[in-house]
Design a protein around this motif. Structure first.
Motif, mmCIF file in Angstrom:
data_model
loop_
_atom_site.group_PDB
_atom_site.id
_atom_site.type_symbol
_atom_site.label_atom_id
_atom_site.label_comp_id
_atom_site.label_asym_id
_atom_site.label_seq_id
_atom_site.Cartn_x
_atom_site.Cartn_y
_atom_site.Cartn_z
ATOM 1 N N THR A 120 0.843 -1.199 0.000
ATOM 2 C CA THR A 120 0.000 0.000 0.000
ATOM 3 C C THR A 120 0.879 1.250 0.000
ATOM 4 O OG1 THR A 120 -0.052 0.176 2.411
ATOM 5 C CG2 THR A 120 -1.701 -1.253 1.382
ATOM 6 N N PRO A 121 0.329 2.399 -0.391
ATOM 7 C CA PRO A 121 1.099 3.647 -0.320
ATOM 8 C C PRO A 121 1.635 3.938 1.078
ATOM 9 C CG PRO A 121 -0.841 3.970 -1.681
ATOM 10 C CD PRO A 121 -0.962 2.600 -1.073
ATOM 11 N N ALA A 122 0.841 3.605 2.110
ATOM 12 C CA ALA A 122 1.291 3.842 3.485
ATOM 13 C C ALA A 122 2.488 2.958 3.825
ATOM 14 C CB ALA A 122 0.153 3.579 4.465
ATOM 15 N N GLU A 123 2.482 1.716 3.358
ATOM 16 C CA GLU A 123 3.609 0.816 3.605
ATOM 17 C C GLU A 123 4.866 1.320 2.900
ATOM 18 O OE1 GLU A 123 1.067 -3.363 4.077
ATOM 19 O OE2 GLU A 123 2.023 -2.854 2.172
ATOM 20 N N VAL A 124 4.701 1.773 1.665
ATOM 21 C CA VAL A 124 5.845 2.296 0.916
ATOM 22 C C VAL A 124 6.400 3.542 1.602
ATOM 23 C CG1 VAL A 124 6.594 3.308 -1.272
ATOM 24 C CG2 VAL A 124 5.055 1.322 -1.265
ATOM 25 N N ALA A 125 5.510 4.411 2.076
ATOM 26 C CA ALA A 125 5.950 5.634 2.750
ATOM 27 C C ALA A 125 6.721 5.309 4.029
ATOM 28 C CB ALA A 125 4.751 6.516 3.066
ATOM 29 N N ALA A 126 6.263 4.304 4.778
ATOM 30 C CA ALA A 126 6.955 3.917 6.004
ATOM 31 C C ALA A 126 8.337 3.358 5.687
ATOM 32 C CB ALA A 126 6.135 2.888 6.773
ATOM 33 N N ALA A 127 8.424 2.528 4.646
ATOM 34 C CA ALA A 127 9.718 1.985 4.236
ATOM 35 C C ALA A 127 10.655 3.096 3.782
ATOM 36 C CB ALA A 127 9.527 0.964 3.114
ATOM 37 N N GLU A 128 10.119 4.038 3.004
ATOM 38 C CA GLU A 128 10.943 5.127 2.501
ATOM 39 C C GLU A 128 11.490 5.985 3.639
ATOM 40 O OE1 GLU A 128 10.731 8.799 -0.732
ATOM 41 O OE2 GLU A 128 9.150 7.283 -0.685
ATOM 42 N N GLN A 129 10.680 6.221 4.650
ATOM 43 C CA GLN A 129 11.143 7.004 5.796
ATOM 44 C C GLN A 129 12.267 6.282 6.531
ATOM 45 O OE1 GLN A 129 8.108 7.823 8.727
ATOM 46 N NE2 GLN A 129 9.296 9.462 9.665
ATOM 47 N N ASP A 130 12.103 4.983 6.736
ATOM 48 C CA ASP A 130 13.120 4.172 7.400
ATOM 49 C C ASP A 130 14.423 4.195 6.599
ATOM 50 O OD1 ASP A 130 14.226 2.431 9.221
ATOM 51 O OD2 ASP A 130 12.880 0.760 8.811
ATOM 52 N N ILE A 131 14.305 3.998 5.292
ATOM 53 C CA ILE A 131 15.470 3.985 4.412
ATOM 54 C C ILE A 131 16.162 5.346 4.405
ATOM 55 C CG2 ILE A 131 16.201 3.770 2.002
ATOM 56 C CD1 ILE A 131 13.799 1.733 1.714
ATOM 57 N N THR A 132 15.384 6.411 4.308
ATOM 58 C CA THR A 132 15.952 7.761 4.231
ATOM 59 C C THR A 132 16.781 8.089 5.462
ATOM 60 O OG1 THR A 132 14.146 8.543 2.826
ATOM 61 C CG2 THR A 132 15.385 10.209 4.017
ATOM 62 N N THR A 133 16.273 7.726 6.641
ATOM 63 C CA THR A 133 17.012 7.979 7.878
ATOM 64 C C THR A 133 18.368 7.292 7.861
ATOM 65 O OG1 THR A 133 14.952 8.205 9.140
ATOM 66 C CG2 THR A 133 16.955 7.716 10.387
ATOM 67 N N ALA A 134 18.382 6.010 7.445
ATOM 68 C CA ALA A 134 19.631 5.251 7.413
ATOM 69 C C ALA A 134 20.579 5.783 6.346
ATOM 70 C CB ALA A 134 19.335 3.774 7.161
ATOM 71 N N VAL A 135 20.029 6.128 5.173
ATOM 72 C CA VAL A 135 20.867 6.625 4.074
ATOM 73 C C VAL A 135 21.523 7.954 4.451
ATOM 74 C CG1 VAL A 135 20.807 7.564 1.718
ATOM 75 C CG2 VAL A 135 19.676 5.390 2.241
ATOM 76 N N ASP A 136 20.752 8.858 5.045
ATOM 77 C CA ASP A 136 21.317 10.150 5.440
ATOM 78 C C ASP A 136 22.454 9.973 6.441
ATOM 79 O OD1 ASP A 136 19.608 11.473 3.768
ATOM 80 O OD2 ASP A 136 18.253 12.181 5.343
ATOM 81 N N THR A 137 22.266 9.068 7.389
ATOM 82 C CA THR A 137 23.320 8.795 8.370
ATOM 83 C C THR A 137 24.565 8.239 7.691
ATOM 84 O OG1 THR A 137 21.695 8.363 10.118
ATOM 85 C CG2 THR A 137 23.906 7.448 10.422
ATOM 86 N N ALA A 138 24.357 7.297 6.773
ATOM 87 C CA ALA A 138 25.492 6.679 6.087
ATOM 88 C C ALA A 138 26.252 7.691 5.234
ATOM 89 C CB ALA A 138 25.011 5.512 5.227
ATOM 90 N N LEU A 139 25.528 8.518 4.497
ATOM 91 C CA LEU A 139 26.185 9.500 3.626
ATOM 92 C C LEU A 139 26.996 10.511 4.435
ATOM 93 C CD1 LEU A 139 23.357 10.146 0.995
ATOM 94 C CD2 LEU A 139 25.504 8.912 0.626
ATOM 95 N N ARG A 140 26.482 10.916 5.586
ATOM 96 C CA ARG A 140 27.250 11.817 6.449
ATOM 97 C C ARG A 140 28.513 11.133 6.958
ATOM 98 N NH1 ARG A 140 22.122 13.124 8.567
ATOM 99 N NH2 ARG A 140 22.508 11.739 10.345
ATOM 100 N N THR A 141 28.398 9.864 7.312
ATOM 101 C CA THR A 141 29.516 9.134 7.897
ATOM 102 C C THR A 141 30.672 8.981 6.913
ATOM 103 O OG1 THR A 141 27.992 7.913 9.340
ATOM 104 C CG2 THR A 141 30.182 6.950 8.999
ATOM 105 N N VAL A 142 30.347 8.720 5.649
ATOM 106 C CA VAL A 142 31.410 8.454 4.668
ATOM 107 C C VAL A 142 31.700 9.639 3.750
ATOM 108 C CG1 VAL A 142 30.870 5.988 4.670
ATOM 109 C CG2 VAL A 142 29.814 7.468 2.937
ATOM 110 N N SER A 143 31.056 10.796 3.998
ATOM 111 C CA SER A 143 31.198 11.966 3.122
ATOM 112 C C SER A 143 30.825 11.621 1.681
ATOM 113 C CB SER A 143 32.638 12.516 3.169
ATOM 114 O OG SER A 143 32.990 12.886 4.485
ATOM 115 N N GLY A 144 29.709 10.928 1.547
ATOM 116 C CA GLY A 144 29.289 10.424 0.245
ATOM 117 C C GLY A 144 28.901 11.482 -0.764
#
Length: 301
Positions: A172-196
């Motif tokens: 569902t759109p709500a499930e996709v939105a929840a996954a995207e939020q989870d992914i975005t949080t992790a990706v932002d942290t990773a990119l900051r950590t490695v200067s991506g």
């Protein structure tokens, strides 16, 4: 010298047998089996007995091929699911009995470094690289040029995100939105950590990326030679992701490039890639068929 590398991840177990000449690899055999070793690990913290048995059967076939082809060195690396499992000792005992060697349950940092070593071999694109290896349980972010400069592993992967969020068929759109939020949080942290954000070229590894590339290229069947080092624009990745998340598992299995064992988790894998491209500000990704498996083989050389 002939070496055998085995990569046992959350979703698949893969084998590369290669000849080593002057520190370079020539493929003798590449095989992959979808075993879903990490099934349920995010929820239970344990490897399921049936998942261990599926992996045992795949490794038994690999052991026969290793013996037949006269391999002199074997290295097996086990990644995200085995790091997370409370009963990893059961898995280790099974591997020892089946393959004759112990699996190395490697850290996320070592996983990232092996992935980078495999990915950059033969690359002629602009440095420095941001290499992302989207697995079943985790995704590795590695920045480097001729060597690794920064690396981090985060717990987002196509199996983990599917089991955690994408329960509908299609989701569902709500499930996709929840996954995207989870992914975005992790990706932002990773990119900051490695200067991506400061890198020149984004390189994507593993089955989620190569399958998205194959779909974006409209291939009539899975063709590693066409996929390897293909540059895929962001708009094509976004379109493929939208289509995958809007289709059923049965519809995905009917796609000519789709491995049937990947069909239920490919939507999450594509979403992870799309979010990485957005958050890193990338207009394209270079797909690579060479990854941690090649890095393991190179480590034996």
């Amino acid at each position: 010298m002939r070496v055998a590398a085995i990569d046992c991840g959350t979703n698949s177990v893969r084998l590369l047998i290669a000849e080593v000449v002057d520190g370079t690899l020539t493929d003798v055999s590449r095989r992959m089996e979808i075993v879903r070793l990490g099934e349920g690990v995010d929820r239970t913290g344990r490897l399921a007995p049936e998942a261990i048995e599926r992996t045992r059967k795949a490794l038994l076939g690999y052991a026969m091929e290793i013996a037949e082809l006269g391999v002199s060195r074997v290295r097996m690396c086990a990644t995200s699911a085995s790091r997370d499992a409370a009963n990893a000792a059961d898995f280790t005992a099974m591997v020892r009995a089946t393959l004759g060697v112990d699996p190395e349950v490697i850290s996320g940092d070592e996983e990232a470094r092996l992935s980078f070593a495999g990915a950059v071999t033969g690359l002629t694109v602009e440095q420095p690289y941001l290499v992302v290896d989207i697995g079943g349980g985790s995704t590795e972010f590695v920045v480097g040029d001729t060597e690794v400069r920064h690396a981090v592993s985060v717990d987002i992967g196509c199996v983990r995100m599917t089991e955690r969020h994408l329960h509908g068929d299609p989701p569902t759109p709500a499930e996709v939105a929840a996954a995207e939020q989870d992914i975005t949080t992790a990706v932002d942290t990773a990119l900051r950590t490695v200067s991506g954000h400061r890198t020149a070229t984004l390189i994507g590894l593993a089955g989620s990326v190569t399958t998205v590339a194959a779909l974006a290229l409209h291939l009539p069947g899975y063709d590693p030679e066409r996929i390897h080092h293909a540059r895929i624009p962001y708009d094509d990745v976004a379109k493929v992701t939208f289509d995958l998340l809007g289709s059923t598992v049965a519809d995905r299995r009917d796609l000519p490039v789709m491995h049937p064992g990947r069909a239920d988790v490919i939507g999450a894998g594509a979403l992870i890639l799309r979010v990485i491209m957005e958050r890193a500000g990338r207009s394209s990704v270079v797909a690579s068929e060479h990854d941690i498996l090649d890095g393991i083989a190179l480590s034996l050389a």
